[in-house]
Design a protein around this motif. Structure first.
Motif, short mmCIF file in Angstrom:
data_model
loop_
_atom_site.label_atom_id
_atom_site.label_comp_id
_atom_site.label_asym_id
_atom_site.label_seq_id
_atom_site.Cartn_x
_atom_site.Cartn_y
_atom_site.Cartn_z
N SER A 138 0.70 -1.37 -0.04
CA SER A 138 -0.03 0.06 0.01
C SER A 138 0.93 1.04 0.04
CB SER A 138 -0.99 0.11 1.37
OG SER A 138 -0.24 0.32 2.30
N LEU A 139 0.37 2.31 -0.38
CA LEU A 139 0.92 3.60 -0.53
C LEU A 139 0.55 4.41 0.50
CD1 LEU A 139 3.41 5.15 -2.16
CD2 LEU A 139 1.47 5.77 -3.45
N LEU A 161 13.03 0.66 -5.02
CA LEU A 161 12.10 1.74 -5.04
C LEU A 161 10.87 0.92 -5.47
CD1 LEU A 161 14.29 4.13 -7.25
CD2 LEU A 161 13.64 4.44 -4.99
N ASP A 162 9.77 1.48 -4.88
CA ASP A 162 8.80 0.68 -5.02
C ASP A 162 7.78 1.88 -6.08
OD1 ASP A 162 8.96 -1.29 -3.30
OD2 ASP A 162 8.01 -0.04 -1.34
N VAL A 163 7.19 1.29 -7.05
CA VAL A 163 6.47 2.08 -8.12
C VAL A 163 5.17 1.71 -8.23
CG1 VAL A 163 6.37 2.57 -10.50
CG2 VAL A 163 8.58 2.04 -9.54
N TRP A 164 4.38 2.73 -8.05
CA TRP A 164 2.73 2.60 -8.36
C TRP A 164 2.22 3.49 -9.75
CZ3 TRP A 164 5.09 3.22 -3.65
CH2 TRP A 164 4.68 2.25 -2.80
N VAL A 165 1.46 2.82 -10.33
CA VAL A 165 0.78 3.50 -11.51
C VAL A 165 -0.72 4.07 -11.04
CG1 VAL A 165 0.27 3.64 -13.70
CG2 VAL A 165 2.20 2.41 -12.95
N GLU A 166 -0.92 5.10 -10.72
CA GLU A 166 -2.17 5.56 -10.23
C GLU A 166 -2.34 5.05 -9.01
OE1 GLU A 166 -3.71 7.68 -11.93
OE2 GLU A 166 -2.95 7.33 -14.04
N SER A 167 -3.20 4.20 -8.46
CA SER A 167 -3.17 3.73 -7.13
C SER A 167 -2.72 2.32 -7.24
CB SER A 167 -4.57 3.82 -6.39
OG SER A 167 -5.46 3.18 -7.08
N ARG A 168 -2.06 1.70 -8.11
CA ARG A 168 -1.92 0.28 -8.07
C ARG A 168 -0.53 0.03 -8.03
NH1 ARG A 168 -4.83 -2.76 -12.78
NH2 ARG A 168 -3.99 -4.39 -11.50
N TYR A 169 0.05 -0.85 -7.23
CA TYR A 169 1.33 -1.29 -7.26
C TYR A 169 1.70 -1.93 -8.50
CZ TYR A 169 5.45 -3.65 -5.72
OH TYR A 169 6.73 -4.32 -5.49
N LEU A 170 2.99 -1.57 -8.80
CA LEU A 170 3.50 -2.02 -10.18
C LEU A 170 4.67 -2.96 -9.77
CD1 LEU A 170 3.85 -2.25 -13.28
CD2 LEU A 170 5.24 -0.42 -13.16
N THR A 171 5.75 -2.73 -9.35
CA THR A 171 6.85 -3.43 -9.06
C THR A 171 7.82 -2.81 -7.97
OG1 THR A 171 8.93 -4.47 -10.14
CG2 THR A 171 8.28 -2.41 -10.74
N LEU A 216 -0.70 9.13 -13.27
CA LEU A 216 0.18 9.62 -12.24
C LEU A 216 1.18 8.33 -11.72
CD1 LEU A 216 0.51 11.63 -9.91
CD2 LEU A 216 -1.35 10.39 -8.78
N LEU A 217 2.25 8.51 -11.91
CA LEU A 217 3.39 7.70 -11.36
C LEU A 217 3.90 8.19 -9.82
CD1 LEU A 217 5.53 7.14 -14.47
CD2 LEU A 217 3.59 5.88 -13.64
N ARG A 218 3.84 7.12 -8.95
CA ARG A 218 4.47 7.34 -7.66
C ARG A 218 5.63 6.48 -7.34
NH1 ARG A 218 -1.22 7.89 -6.32
NH2 ARG A 218 -1.62 10.16 -5.64
N SER A 275 5.42 12.07 -6.51
CA SER A 275 4.44 12.11 -7.48
C SER A 275 4.70 12.54 -8.75
CB SER A 275 3.04 12.45 -6.86
OG SER A 275 2.57 11.80 -5.59
N LEU A 276 4.68 11.98 -9.71
CA LEU A 276 5.17 12.44 -11.06
C LEU A 276 4.14 12.41 -12.14
CD1 LEU A 276 8.48 10.34 -11.05
CD2 LEU A 276 8.04 12.84 -10.47
N GLN A 277 3.72 13.45 -12.66
CA GLN A 277 2.84 13.59 -13.84
C GLN A 277 3.13 14.88 -14.68
OE1 GLN A 277 -0.23 14.61 -10.58
NE2 GLN A 277 -1.07 15.59 -12.41
N VAL A 278 2.54 14.58 -15.83
CA VAL A 278 2.85 15.73 -16.76
C VAL A 278 2.12 16.77 -16.38
CG1 VAL A 278 2.28 16.20 -19.42
CG2 VAL A 278 3.10 14.00 -18.80
#
Length: 164
Positions: free
Chosen positions: A2-3, A32-42, A98-100, A131-134
């Protein structure tokens, strides 16, 4: 995973890329933990990760094996820096994503930094979450008519493609 976000804000704007890496000379892998929107990626294990725009895709990201992205493709590119796993490859996401990115709970590298376009550097703490976004505010570019060569021609010339 969870983030959990804590409101500690440092804002920065970059046009090309954000690189998250071990800022010191330690050879300890960054986790480093990576999320895309609110979903954990890797969880990335390596020297770090780059998040680039199409503009930044021909810089540090390309040097780390990332794709060259056509300027009119609205995308964010997630490129690992020297990953410790052969299965982690660059990934393209829609620019609306939105990448976190946050230090993993198991990260042992004490000197994490985030660099915006290689100029502005922020030190990260174990609690940091990027939190990274265009940006919704595009950067207007002013050019004389005919002053910019065709992107494909420019790419071919700079990478010496199509030459014997």
């Amino acid at each position: 995973d969870s983030l959990v976000e804590e409101e500690v804000e440092k804002k920065g704007v970059g046009m090309n890329e954000v690189a998250i890496h071990g800022g010191g000379r330690d050879s300890i892998a960054v986790l480093l933990d990576v999320w895309v929107e609110s979903r954990y990626l890797t969880t990335i294990s390596g020297d770090g990760v780059i998040v680039s725009t199409a503009t930044g895709s021909t810089a540090y990201s390309m040097a780390c094996g990332g794709p060259v992205v056509y300027p009119e493709c609205d995308a964010l590119c997630l490129t690992p820096i020297a990953p410790r796993s052969l299965s982690f490859r660059p990934v393209l996401f829609p620019s609306s994503s939105l990448l976190r990115i946050a230090p993993s709970l198991h990260n042992r590298n004490p000197s994490l930094v985030a660099s915006l376009d290689g100029r502005h550097t922020f030190t990260l703490t174990p609690e940091s979450i990027l939190s990274l976004q265009v940006s919704p505010h595009p950067v207007p570019l002013v050019c004389r008519n005919g002053s910019l060569p065709d992107w494909i021609t420019s790419l071919k010339e700079r990478l010496n493609w199509g030459t014997s």
